[in-house]
Design an enzyme around this catalytic site. Structure first.
Site, PDB file in Angstrom:
ATOM      1  N   HIS A  99      41.466  35.417  39.370  1.00  0.00           N
ATOM      2  CA  HIS A  99      41.615  35.556  40.815  1.00  0.00           C
ATOM      3  C   HIS A  99      42.221  34.281  41.397  1.00  0.00           C
ATOM      4  O   HIS A  99      41.931  33.175  40.924  1.00  0.00           O
ATOM      5  CB  HIS A  99      40.264  35.809  41.479  1.00  0.00           C
ATOM      6  CG  HIS A  99      39.509  36.951  40.889  1.00  0.00           C
ATOM      7  ND1 HIS A  99      39.995  38.238  40.856  1.00  0.00           N
ATOM      8  CD2 HIS A  99      38.290  37.003  40.303  1.00  0.00           C
ATOM      9  CE1 HIS A  99      39.116  39.024  40.283  1.00  0.00           C
ATOM     10  NE2 HIS A  99      38.074  38.298  39.925  1.00  0.00           N
ATOM     11  N   ARG A 195      45.510  41.157  36.689  1.00  0.00           N
ATOM     12  CA  ARG A 195      45.216  41.558  35.307  1.00  0.00           C
ATOM     13  C   ARG A 195      46.184  40.861  34.362  1.00  0.00           C
ATOM     14  O   ARG A 195      47.398  40.895  34.558  1.00  0.00           O
ATOM     15  CB  ARG A 195      45.341  43.065  35.129  1.00  0.00           C
ATOM     16  CG  ARG A 195      44.326  43.886  35.882  1.00  0.00           C
ATOM     17  CD  ARG A 195      44.359  45.342  35.422  1.00  0.00           C
ATOM     18  NE  ARG A 195      43.753  46.198  36.423  1.00  0.00           N
ATOM     19  CZ  ARG A 195      44.418  46.880  37.348  1.00  0.00           C
ATOM     20  NH1 ARG A 195      45.736  46.850  37.360  1.00  0.00           N
ATOM     21  NH2 ARG A 195      43.787  47.614  38.227  1.00  0.00           N
TER      22      ARG A 195
END
Length: 344
Positions: A99, A195
């Site tokens: 993140h 991802r």
């Protein structure tokens, strides 16, 4: 305003399981449910007031009309609710992901918040593991080489877990939740995930899920400066009630409370969020009473200045500290050992 019991917004996920429905009684329409957004006010999901005079309203709607009562003096209309609290049920491995921090997300994701988070392991099958960080000495070049060769597992750090373990996952730390784990997650109110690797599987639509390799390269902390071990925390016992303090940063504080009896709490700083990790009991505040059980989450509004728990329970407590320095002084006055908690 009394305590607000919340009904979650449930999310279907390709890696999700059935524990949220079968073990926790969550009313989900999905066969496989991956996420229960317990305390949420985000454009991608909002929890609903489950009881009392505001029953049926979303948390977002109630904040629009009663924001000052709920969030206190620091509330400014239009500001984003700062936290998102979830339960995650991983029947299968989640993607390897990372993140961004606030600065990167604000520019690249059109003003979205970054995402620092923390995990409390609620259930774990024997041998269940998390991926947290990279193996020591892994460079960006070595990482990309392993990724291109479809051998990313060779550079990822794995940690076997058990119920009660607590982990800090700051922005920039690569991670993945392994299969067989159910956990509580406290995070910044953001839904931005990059991802890196998804185990070559397809999503619910039968198509490969998007990867975000370039953004991940720019976001991953290759210096790997964060500890990847569970946080033991600082334990303080008061009136036969065990308080364990784990994390204090600019986004949230996280602690657990283990009790068997009665506990009166004073709410002097603002709103507080709780989840029942184990057991059941009763919560009373401002002449309102709630029956609470394992898996329930609730928000104590700023206008609820004192409240009382009774029963045998283990509670997760989180809140946004007004000042890390002032909060730390208050914790140390309670006997908290600064060296035993994660401060960032």
């Amino acid at each position: 305003m009394g305590p607000l019991l919340l009904e979650p917004d449930l999310k279907e996920r390709v890696w999700g399981g059935e524990k949220l429905k079968n073990l926790y009684g969550k009313k989900t329409p999905f066969k496989y449910t991956g996420e229960s957004w317990e305390v949420a006010c985000h454009e991608h999901g909002a929890s609903i007031i489950a009881a009392g005079p505001y029953k049926g309203l979303t948390l977002c709607a109630l904040l629009q009309t009663h924001g000052h009562q709920i969030l206190g003096e620091g509330y400014e209309k239009g500001h984003k609710f700062p936290l998102l609290v979830k339960i995650i049920d991983a029947k299968e491995d989640l993607s390897v992901q990372v993140h961004p921090d606030d600065a990167y997300a604000n520019i690249i994701e059109n003003g979205e918040l970054g995402k620092s988070e923390a995990w409390v392991i609620m259930e774990a099958e024997k041998g269940a593991k998390l991926i947290i960080g990279l193996k020591k000495g892994t460079t960006q070049e070595a990482f990309m080489t392993a990724l291109k060769a479809n051998q990313l597992e060779q550079v990822l750090n794995e940690v076997e877990v058990k119920p009660g373990d607590v982990f800090n996952i700051p922005a920039g730390l690569i991670h993945a939740i392994g299969k067989g784990i159910l956990l509580a997650e406290v995070q910044q109110n953001s839904d931005t995930t990059y991802r890196v690797y998804d185990w070559n599987r397809v999503g619910l639509d039968g198509k490969s899920r998007d990867l975000h390799i370039d953004k991940s390269k720019e976001t991953i902390d290759f210096l790997d400066t964060y500890s990847t071990l569970p946080i033991h925390g600082s334990v303080v016992v008061r009136d036969n009630i065990k308080h364990t303090y784990f994390i204090l940063n600019q986004y949230f504080a996280l602690e657990t409370i283990e009790m068997d009896g009665s506990l009166k709490q004073l709410n002097e700083k603002g709103y507080e969020i709780y989840m029942v990790l184990e057991g059941s009991g009763q919560l009373e505040g401002n002449h309102e009473s709630l029956e609470v059980k394992k898996g329930d989450s609730f928000l104590i509004p700023a206008s609820c200045k004192d409240y009382t728990f009774s029963g045998k329970m283990k509670l997760l407590k989180t809140y946004v500290p007004i000042s890390i320095e002032d909060t730390l002084k208050e914790l140390e006055a309670k006997g908290v050992q600064k060296e035993a908690i994660r401060i960032q």
